[in-house]
Design a protein around this motif. Structure first.
Motif, short mmCIF file in Angstrom:
data_model
loop_
_atom_site.label_atom_id
_atom_site.label_comp_id
_atom_site.label_asym_id
_atom_site.label_seq_id
_atom_site.Cartn_x
_atom_site.Cartn_y
_atom_site.Cartn_z
N GLN A 154 0.81 -1.20 0.00
CA GLN A 154 0.00 0.00 0.00
C GLN A 154 0.85 1.26 0.00
O GLN A 154 0.48 2.27 -0.62
CB GLN A 154 -0.97 -0.02 1.18
N GLU A 155 2.00 1.23 0.65
CA GLU A 155 2.92 2.37 0.57
C GLU A 155 3.52 2.48 -0.82
O GLU A 155 3.71 3.59 -1.34
CB GLU A 155 4.03 2.22 1.62
N TRP A 156 3.84 1.35 -1.47
CA TRP A 156 4.39 1.38 -2.83
C TRP A 156 3.37 1.98 -3.79
O TRP A 156 3.71 2.82 -4.63
CB TRP A 156 4.76 -0.04 -3.25
N VAL A 157 2.11 1.57 -3.65
CA VAL A 157 1.07 2.10 -4.52
C VAL A 157 0.90 3.60 -4.32
O VAL A 157 0.64 4.35 -5.27
CB VAL A 157 -0.26 1.35 -4.29
N ARG A 158 1.06 4.08 -3.10
CA ARG A 158 0.92 5.52 -2.83
C ARG A 158 1.92 6.36 -3.61
O ARG A 158 1.69 7.54 -3.85
CB ARG A 158 1.08 5.80 -1.34
N THR A 159 3.04 5.76 -4.00
CA THR A 159 4.07 6.52 -4.74
C THR A 159 3.80 6.56 -6.24
O THR A 159 4.51 7.27 -6.96
CB THR A 159 5.46 5.91 -4.51
N LEU A 160 2.80 5.81 -6.72
CA LEU A 160 2.55 5.73 -8.15
C LEU A 160 1.84 6.98 -8.66
O LEU A 160 0.96 7.53 -7.98
CB LEU A 160 1.71 4.50 -8.48
N ASN A 161 2.19 7.38 -9.87
CA ASN A 161 1.50 8.49 -10.53
C ASN A 161 0.42 7.89 -11.43
O ASN A 161 0.65 7.63 -12.61
CB ASN A 161 2.49 9.30 -11.37
N VAL A 162 -0.75 7.66 -10.87
CA VAL A 162 -1.80 6.98 -11.62
C VAL A 162 -2.66 8.01 -12.35
O VAL A 162 -2.79 9.15 -11.92
CB VAL A 162 -2.68 6.11 -10.70
N PRO A 163 -3.28 7.61 -13.47
CA PRO A 163 -4.15 8.53 -14.19
C PRO A 163 -5.46 8.74 -13.43
O PRO A 163 -5.77 8.02 -12.48
CB PRO A 163 -4.38 7.82 -15.53
N LEU A 164 -6.23 9.71 -13.88
CA LEU A 164 -7.51 9.98 -13.24
C LEU A 164 -8.48 8.82 -13.44
O LEU A 164 -9.19 8.42 -12.51
CB LEU A 164 -8.11 11.27 -13.82
N GLU A 165 -8.50 8.26 -14.64
CA GLU A 165 -9.41 7.17 -14.95
C GLU A 165 -8.68 5.82 -14.89
O GLU A 165 -7.48 5.75 -15.03
CB GLU A 165 -10.00 7.36 -16.35
N TRP A 166 -9.46 4.77 -14.68
CA TRP A 166 -8.95 3.38 -14.70
C TRP A 166 -7.83 3.15 -13.68
O TRP A 166 -6.91 2.39 -13.90
CB TRP A 166 -8.47 3.02 -16.10
N GLN A 167 -7.94 3.79 -12.52
CA GLN A 167 -6.88 3.68 -11.52
C GLN A 167 -6.72 2.25 -11.02
O GLN A 167 -5.60 1.76 -10.86
CB GLN A 167 -7.16 4.62 -10.36
N GLU A 168 -7.83 1.59 -10.74
CA GLU A 168 -7.75 0.22 -10.21
C GLU A 168 -7.03 -0.70 -11.18
O GLU A 168 -6.18 -1.50 -10.78
CB GLU A 168 -9.16 -0.30 -9.92
N GLN A 169 -7.34 -0.58 -12.48
CA GLN A 169 -6.70 -1.44 -13.48
C GLN A 169 -5.22 -1.12 -13.62
O GLN A 169 -4.38 -2.02 -13.78
CB GLN A 169 -7.41 -1.27 -14.83
N VAL A 170 -4.88 0.16 -13.58
CA VAL A 170 -3.47 0.55 -13.70
C VAL A 170 -2.67 0.09 -12.49
O VAL A 170 -1.54 -0.42 -12.62
CB VAL A 170 -3.36 2.08 -13.89
#
Length: 598
Positions: free
Chosen positions: A210-226
């Protein structure tokens, strides 16, 4: 236990070891002691589970009413709930420990299985049947006071549990009256009670992911899939050496009855680049740094400016392709192959793939150690090899085994090597080298584009002076050799979409190869088509195809290599890094911007 051929599988792992679970929570694939090892659980590749080996936790007598399976949010941890016909239920939480410990990443070859009662009284049966030699024989087992040891050829694994060892050895049913912990690990004594170890490792592993995921630059849409794609790509890396495997399985056919059964548990330089590119898109740059270390070792091993297309996760290990006769194959569709003869092929695109992957090292200010002149000088010999081989025949991106041509994609990737070296040299203020590489790149570009264009097809062909259609030319804009607004590229996108696309899904090529005419779509090619459509301004069309493709992901959000365009069924090795990387790149390109949130 009878297995239905299906890629409804969930992945757990820690960048050292990985396992695949079916929808009932049975481990049907796990290599030991690392992701390219002998699969101790390999019933995925044999319908007779007693022959293939598995690790199941099932209702002992009562019939099963159904299961629900999902990932613990933003982790690589899987939870499977099993319901009995009576209404009683229990849950299995599966994971491979991964967290920082004593200043370094703790990622042992270990699988933790936590069983918890939810409602009512369940009698369960634990069956752990590892095999060795790709299904050749069952591992001998020996019972201790709180563990069972399974002897392998050169080592042993231990199943430690707070459930009675007698029940595990005899595979007898027992009442699940309290939580039970199972830890499959190296043949060593645990430092603490199994229950405490399991709960401690669960908490720390959840925190890590969960800490690793917090560092990701995810897009606005389709976050769960990315996010799921990024975690999956991370699990397909072997962190010790920096290698990135193409997939975690071998011999799942590309199509039914095709005999296109290959071992993908190795590091293709090209596939690894696409993984690095995707993870860089979301800010996970550490994988790129480790991959550059891996490539540095490959170059040192080769002792010269040559590269094979694929290497073991330990570069010096052999990859001789043989068949494993004791497994009948996925759904009985053999052969099961170990190793990959592609290592002996000539594929010139590898030079550009390495230099592309390394180029961010010279530009990204987030990196603790940036690329310097020394790294540039180590890349230049690869550029010289690219330049000298660009217009010579090779097996191409699709690894044809029966023909050699001057493939457009390979030649274009050789141009990439020269182009990026020029840019890097300019960045390092090496003006003479920058000018020399620019001149070489420009001359090569002119030749490639003029010879690749086929006026009859109104399309860039798959080979120079060729006639065949090939979806890899959709990448010409992505790598920068031709702009998206070029009429030839726009026409190419139209032609590929018209002639290689079926029901929205794109095949690699249309001409017969060593095994006949391809019948399935290559999932990454559809993502490339989405990217190309967006680049030429047809964004809504791209979004429609993209969202349709997402609808074909399996129940936990994973993709394999191929998809039957008529039935929507997934085929090919699993999970496929090409596919998951393509998802990330397309999502970040198509998503609405964060500033558009009202």
């Amino acid at each position: 236990m009878t297995l239905r051929p299906s890629l409804d599988l969930a992945l757990i792992g820690n960048s050292s070891i990985a396992a695949l679970l079916d929808r009932r929570g049975s481990i049907v694939w796990m290599c030991w002691p690392r992701i390219d090892g002998d699969p101790v659980f390999c019933s995925l590749l044999d319908g007779d589970a007693s022959k293939g080996g598995f690790f199941s936790i099932e209702l002992a007598e009562e019939s099963e009413a159904g299961t629900e399976q999902s990932y613990v949010r933003n982790t690589a941890m899987v939870r499977t709930e099993v319901r009995a016909a009576s209404g009683a239920s229990f849950a299995i939480t599966d994971f491979a420990p991964r967290f920082r410990h004593h200043g370094r990443m703790f990622k042992p070859p270990m699988i933790v299985r936590l069983i918890e009662p939810i409602e009512g009284m369940c009698r369960i049966r634990i069956s752990c049947r590892p095999r060795l030699g790709y299904g050749e024989k069952i591992a001998a087992r020996f019972s201790g006071s709180n563990h069972v040891r399974y002897d392998l050829e050169h080592s042993a694994i231990r199943l430690t549990s707070d459930a009675p060892a007698t029940y595990i050895v005899s595979e007898s049913g027992f009442v699940l009256s309290r939580p039970v912990t199972l830890i499959l690990h190296s043949d060593e004594t645990l430092a603490d009670s199994v229950g405490h170890v399991g709960q401690n490792f669960r908490a720390q592993t959840i925190f890590h992911w969960q800490e690793w995921v917090r560092t990701l630059n995810v897009p606005l849409e389709w976050q769960e899939q990315v996010i799921r794609a990024a975690i999956t790509l991370q699990l397909c890396s072997f962190e010790d050496t920096g290698a990135i495997v193409a997939a975690l399985t071998t011999s799942i056919p590309e199509a039914p009855g095709s005999s296109r059964n290959w071992d993908y548990r190795y590091c293709w330089i090209r596939d690894a680049f696409h993984t690095v590119q995707a993870l860089n898109r979301v800010g996970a740059t550490a994988t790129m740094e480790r991959f550059i270390d891996y490539v540095t070792n490959v170059i040192a091993y080769e002792r010269g400016p040559t590269l094979k297309p694929v290497y073991s996760i330990v570069p010096e290990s052999p990859l001789e392709e043989v068949e494993a006769p004791f497994l009948s194959g996925f759904g009985g569709a053999g052969p099961v192959r170990v190793g990959n003869a592609a290592r002996d092929q000539i594929q010139h695109d590898v030079f550009g793939s390495v230099i592309l992957a390394a180029s961010q090292m010279f530009y990204d200010e987030r990196l603790p150690s940036k690329g310097d002149k020394s790294l540039f000088l180590s890349l230049e010999p690869l550029g010289m090899s690219a330049l000298s081989n660009a217009l010579t025949p090779d097996a191409g991106i699709w690894e044809y085994r029966g023909r050699l041509r001057v493939h457009t994609h390979s030649a274009a990737m050789c141009w990439v090597a020269c182009d990026r070296l020029s840019r890097i040299a300019a960045k390092l203020e090496l003006s003479d080298r920058a000018l020399q590489w620019r001149q070489s790149a420009d001359e090569l570009k002119q030749t490639i584009l003029s010879r690749a264009w086929n006026e009859n097809l109104k399309c860039f062909a798959g080979s120079l002076d060729g006639e065949e259609l090939d979806a890899s030319v959709l990448l010409l804009h992505e790598i920068g050799i031709v702009p998206a607004h070029d009429e030839r590229f726009i026409s190419t996108v139209d032609t590929i979409g018209r002639l290689l696309q079926r029901n929205g899904h794109v095949r690699r090529y249309s001409a017969p190869d060593d095994f006949g005419v391809p019948s399935v779509a290559f999932i990454a090619c559809t993502f490339w088509h989405v990217d190309a459509l967006a680049a030429i301004g047809r964004v809504e069309e791209a979004r429609t195809i993209f969202e349709d493709l997402l609808s074909h992901m399996n129940h936990v959000g994973l993709l394999s290599e191929d998809l039957d365009p008529m039935t929507g069924v997934l085929w090919g090795n699993f999970p496929q890094t090409y596919s998951m990387a393509g998802l990330i790149v397309a999502a970040t390109r198509l998503s609405k911007q964060w500033g558009s949130v009202e």
